[in-house]
Design an enzyme around this catalytic site. Structure first.
Site, mmCIF file in Angstrom:
data_model
loop_
_atom_site.group_PDB
_atom_site.id
_atom_site.type_symbol
_atom_site.label_atom_id
_atom_site.label_comp_id
_atom_site.label_asym_id
_atom_site.label_seq_id
_atom_site.Cartn_x
_atom_site.Cartn_y
_atom_site.Cartn_z
ATOM 1 N N ASP A 371 0.888 -1.157 0.000
ATOM 2 C CA ASP A 371 0.000 0.000 0.000
ATOM 3 C C ASP A 371 0.931 1.213 0.000
ATOM 4 O O ASP A 371 2.004 1.156 0.584
ATOM 5 C CB ASP A 371 -0.847 -0.046 1.277
ATOM 6 C CG ASP A 371 -1.656 1.205 1.441
ATOM 7 O OD1 ASP A 371 -2.386 1.540 0.510
ATOM 8 O OD2 ASP A 371 -1.535 1.860 2.493
ATOM 9 N N THR A 373 0.446 4.930 0.812
ATOM 10 C CA THR A 373 0.483 5.975 1.839
ATOM 11 C C THR A 373 0.794 5.403 3.215
ATOM 12 O O THR A 373 0.099 4.509 3.691
ATOM 13 C CB THR A 373 -0.852 6.727 1.872
ATOM 14 O OG1 THR A 373 -1.114 7.199 0.564
ATOM 15 C CG2 THR A 373 -0.804 7.882 2.851
#
Length: 692
Positions: A371, A373
Site C-alpha cells: 500500500d 500511503t
C-alpha cells in the site's frame, strides 16, 4: 482522490481472552517431553554417571585395560549399581514412554524405555543362572549418553525460551504512582490501572503503556520494537511499557496494563504462533511414529534371525542396538527448536508472527504488494522541490514562507516549517497574520506584505517558474507559491514524502527475485512518480479500499504467491486475501486480526527480513529432517548387523553415542539460524529505521 490518511491510526481489536499469566511457559513448545526441565536432567545425568563408573570398572573391557583384576562380588556390584542407574536415570525415559503410550503415539521415549528394560531383564536373568553375558555396562552407559543428549536438547530449547522470558522481564517490579493528593508512592507494577499517573525518572523503565502528560525525553525502544535510535517523546506521545527513559523526567498516564499492553500482546502472539503446528511439524510427528513402528519390527526380526544364526547374547545385543540407534530423538527436536529460535529472532526484531502456517508460506512469495500511503511513503506532505526567482536565495524564501506559516496546522504549512527547521534557519517575525480562505495566508514582515498560498494567487506564472511547473504537474505534485509585495519570489512542490528505506526495500526484494507492486487511492500522476522513483514493477492507482482485495485475487489467479503489506484497517480485506498478510507500522497496537505477520516499525525493509527469515527457517527445518531421517536409513541396517559378515558390528553403547551425536548435530544446525543475518540487516544501517 487522495489515499485516506490511514497510516497513523489502528483500530484496537480486542484480543481473545487468553491470559499470558506465565507467558514464558507457554511460549516454546519443548520437543517430546516438556516436563523434563534441564535442571532435572542435569541432576539425573550426574547421578547416573556416578553410578555408571563402578559398573564400567568392574564389568567392562575397560577394567581389564586398566589392569583392574577380578573384583570380589563384581556381578553383584554391577547388578546393584545398574538397577540404581536404571531407577535414577532410566525413569526419565520410562515416564516419557508412559505418556507416549497413553497418547497412543509411541516414539523416542518408548524405544529407549524398551531398550533399557530388555537389557536389564536379560542381564538379571544371566546373573541368576541363565546362560549368556550380562549387559550391565552397556545398559548404564546407554542411559548416561541418552540423558546427556536429552539434557543438551532441553538446554538448547531453554535458551530459545529465555529470549522470550527476557522480553517478559523488561517491565520493572515497581512504579512511582502519583496519588490524587499529589503524593508519590511506590507500588507494584501489577497494581497499576488505566488512568493512573506515574512518574518516570531519567534512566528508569516505563512501567506500562501510556501517554506522556508532561515532560520531554528520548526513549530507548530497542529491546521492545527493535528500533535502534532513541525516539523523542513529548506531551501526547505514546510510550511502551519496558522501554528505557533517557534524560528527561516524564509524567505518564497509563493506558494499558497486563495482557492488553504491548508486551502482553507480543508474548501472547509469540506463544500462540509457537504452539500452532506447522505442516512440517505434523510430518515430523508422523515420521517419528512410523519410525518407532519400523524400529520395533526390525528389532524383533533381528532378534529372531540372530537367535537362529547365533546365540541369545548376540541376538539380544543386536535387538537392543537397533532400538537404541533408531530413537527419533533428532526428529523430535528438528522442527520445534527451529520454530522456537525463529520466533525469538523475529520478536526481538519487532516482527510478530500471528500465523506460523502463513509465515511458512512466506518462502514461496514471488510478489509483494505495498500500500503506498504510510507504507512506502511517510503519509505526510514534505517539500520535495523548490525554485526561487533570479537573484533570490533558497534560504531567504524558506525563512519567509515558514515565518508566515509557523502557527498553522495545515499539512502544507507544516511541511514548509519542517523544511526550514531541518536547515536550522532563523525565522523573521511575522505580524498581522491573516488567512485568505481557500487560497493561503498573508502577513507583514519587516514592512513588506508576504503571502503563501495556492498557485492560483499568480495569474501569469513568470518564465523562471514554467519548466518546474510542467515537471511538477506531470508528477501530480501540489504547488505552493511565495509572493512578496504581490511579486512571485518562490514556488514549492509538495508531495507525500517517500521513505528513504523504501528504495532499499524494493532493491532487496528484486535481489531475492521477488517482484514488487503498489496499490494507492492516490491519482495516477503521483502513483507513476512514486513507482518510477522506487523502481516498482507494476502499480494500480485510484483504487478504493474494497478494490485492493480484487487486485490481490487477480495476481493469485495469474499464479503468483502474494504478500500484501499495508496497515490493519482499510487494507484488512486485501491482507486477509493475500497468501501472507503483513501489517506494517503497528507501533504499540499489535492486535491486528487481519494480518498473519505484524511489523512494529514503519520500515518496509522489515518485509525483506520476514521473507528471508521464512526461507531460512524452512531451510533449517528441511536440513534437520533430512539429517534425522538419513541417519536412521543408514544406522538401522548397520545396528541390525547387516555388515556382521565382514566384521563390522555396533555395540549398544556405540549406538547410543551415535544417536546422541545425531541429536546434537540437529540442535547445532538449528542454532546456526541465529548466525545468518538477513540481507536487510546486513546491508542497511539499522538506525535509519523510522520510529513508530
Amino acid at each position: 482522490m487522495h489515499d485516506h490518511e490511514h497510516h497513523a491510526h489502528h483500530a484496537h481489536h480486542a484480543m481473545p481472552a487468553v491470559h499470558p499469566a506465565a507467558p514464558a511457559e507457554a511460549a516454546v513448545p519443548a520437543p517430546a517431553h516438556a516436563g523434563h526441565a534441564p535442571e532435572l536432567l542435569r541432576r539425573r545425568f550426574w547421578l547416573s554417571l556416578a553410578g555408571t563408573i563402578p559398573v564400567v570398572l568392574v564389568a567392562s573391557p575397560l577394567g581389564d585395560l586398566l589392569g583392574i583384576g577380578p573384583v570380589p562380588g563384581a556381578p553383584i556390584i554391577a547388578l546393584v549399581f545398574s538397577v540404581l542407574v536404571y531407577l535414577a536415570g532410566g525413569s526419565v525415559f520410562l515416564e516419557g514412554a508412559r505418556d507416549e503410550l497413553r497418547g497412543r503415539r509411541p516414539g523416542m521415549m518408548t524405544l529407549v524405555a524398551l531398550a533399557i528394560t530388555v537389557a536389564l531383564l536379560y542381564s538379571l536373568a544371566t546373573t541368576v543362572g541363565l546362560p549368556g553375558q550380562p549387559f550391565y555396562w552397556e545398559l548404564t552407559t546407554l542411559i548416561v549418553v541418552m540423558l546427556l543428549g536429552h539434557w543438551l536438547e532441553m538446554r538448547a530449547v531453554g535458551r530459545a525460551q529465555r529470549a522470550l522470558e527476557a522480553l517478559a522481564a523488561l517491565l520493572p517490579a515497581t512504579a512511582e504512582r502519583i496519588e490524587p493528593d499529589g503524593r508519590v508512592s511506590e507500588v507494584p507494577v501489577a497494581e497499576l490501572r488505566p488512568g493512573d499517573i506515574v512518574l518516570v525518572r531519567p534512566g528508569s523503565r516505563v512501567p506500562a503503556d501510556g501517554i506522556v502528560l508532561e515532560g520531554e525525553s528520548e526513549i530507548d525502544e530497542a529491546a521492545v520494537t527493535g528500533e535502534s535510535r532513541p525516539v523523542s517523546k513529548q506531551p501526547g506521545s505514546a510510550v511502551i511499557g519496558g522501554t528505557v527513559n533517557g534524560t528527561g523526567l516524564l509524567r505518564v498516564q497509563i493506558t494499558r496494563v497486563g495482557r492488553e499492553s504491548f508486551l502482553g500482546q507480543v508474548l501472547l502472539l509469540v506463544a500462540r504462533a509457537q504452539q500452532e503446528r506447522t505442516r512440517l511439524q505434523a510430518l515430523a510427528d508422523r515420521v517419528a511414529f512410523w519410525l518407532t513402528i519400523v524400529a520395533i519390527t526390525v528389532s524383533t526380526v533381528t532378534f529372531a534371525i540372530w537367535l537362529a544364526a547365533s546365540d541369545a547374547v548376540t541376538a539380544v545385543s543386536r535387538a537392543v542396538t537397533v532400538l537404541v540407534i533408531s530413537c527419533p530423538h533428532a526428529l523430535g527436536l528438528a522442527i520445534p527448536l527451529v520454530i522456537a529460535l525463529s520466533s525469538g529472532i523475529s520478536a526481538r526484531s519487532g516482527i510478530l508472527i500471528r500465523s506460523r502456517r502463513a509465515f511458512e508460506r512466506g518462502r514461496l512469495v514471488d510478489t509483494v504488494i505495498f500500500d503506498k500511503t504510510g507504507t512506502l511513503t511517510r503519509g505526510e506532505f514534505a517539500v520535495i522541490d523548490l525554485v526561487v526567482a533570479p537573484g533570490s536565495s533558497v534560504e531567504q524564501a524558506l525563512a519567509l514562507a515558514a515565518a508566515v506559516e509557523v502557527g498553522s496546522e495545515h499539512p502544507i504549512a507544516r511541511a514548509i516549517v519542517r523544511r526550514a527547521a531541518e536547515r536550522s534557519l532563523p525565522l523573521p517575525i511575522a505580524e498581522g497574520i491573516t488567512a485568505l480562505p481557500g487560497r493561503g495566508v498573508t502577513a507583514q514582515i519587516e514592512g513588506r506584505s508576504v503571502t503563501v498560498g495556492r498557485l492560483s494567487l499568480i495569474e501569469h506564472p513568470p518564465e523562471w517558474l514554467l519548466p518546474a511547473l510542467t515537471q511538477w504537474e506531470e508528477r501530480g505534485m501540489t504547488v505552493a507559491v511565495l509572493l512578496v509585495d504581490e511579486e512571485p519570489l518562490a514556488a514549492f512542490a509538495l508531495a507525500d514524502e517517500i521513505r528513504p528505506e523504501s528504495r532499499e526495500a524494493v532493491q532487496l526484494l528484486h535481489r531475492m527475485h521477488v517482484s514488487v507492486a503498489m496499490l494507492t487511492g492516490d491519482n495516477r500522476a503521483v502513483a507513476t512518480w512514486v513507482a518510477r522513483e522506487l523502481g516498482i514493477d507494476r502499480f494500480a492507482a485510484e483504487v478504493l479500499p474494497h478494490e485492493k482485495q480484487e487486485v490481490v485475487r487477480q495476481l493469485q489467479q495469474e499464479g503468483h504467491i502474494v504478500a500484501m503489506v499495508g496497515d490493519g484497517i482499510n487494507d484488512a480485506p486485501a491482507l486477509m486475501a493475500a497468501d501472507l498478510g503483513i501489517a506494517i507500522g503497528a507501533g504499540t497496537d499489535v492486535a491486528i486480526e487481519s494480518a498473519d505477520v505484524i511489523l512494529v516499525r514503519n520500515d518496509p525493509r522489515d518485509v525483506v527480513t520476514v521473507l528471508e527469515l521464512s526461507r531460512r527457517t524452512y531451510r533449517k527445518m528441511i536440513e534437520n529432517l533430512a539429517w534425522a531421517l538419513g541417519y536412521n536409513v543408514v544406522a538401522i541396517p548397520l545396528a541390525a548387523g547387516i555388515l556382521a559378515p565382514i566384521g563390522i558390528v555396533l555395540a549398544p553403547a556405540v549406538g547410543a553415542l551415535l544417536m546422541s551425536l545425531s541429536t546434537v548435530i540437529v540442535a547445532l544446525n538449528a542454532l546456526t539460524l541465529r548466525l545468518g543475518r538477513t540481507t536487510a540487516a546486513a546491508t542497511v544501517p539499522a538506525n535509519s529505521a523510522v520510529g513508530t
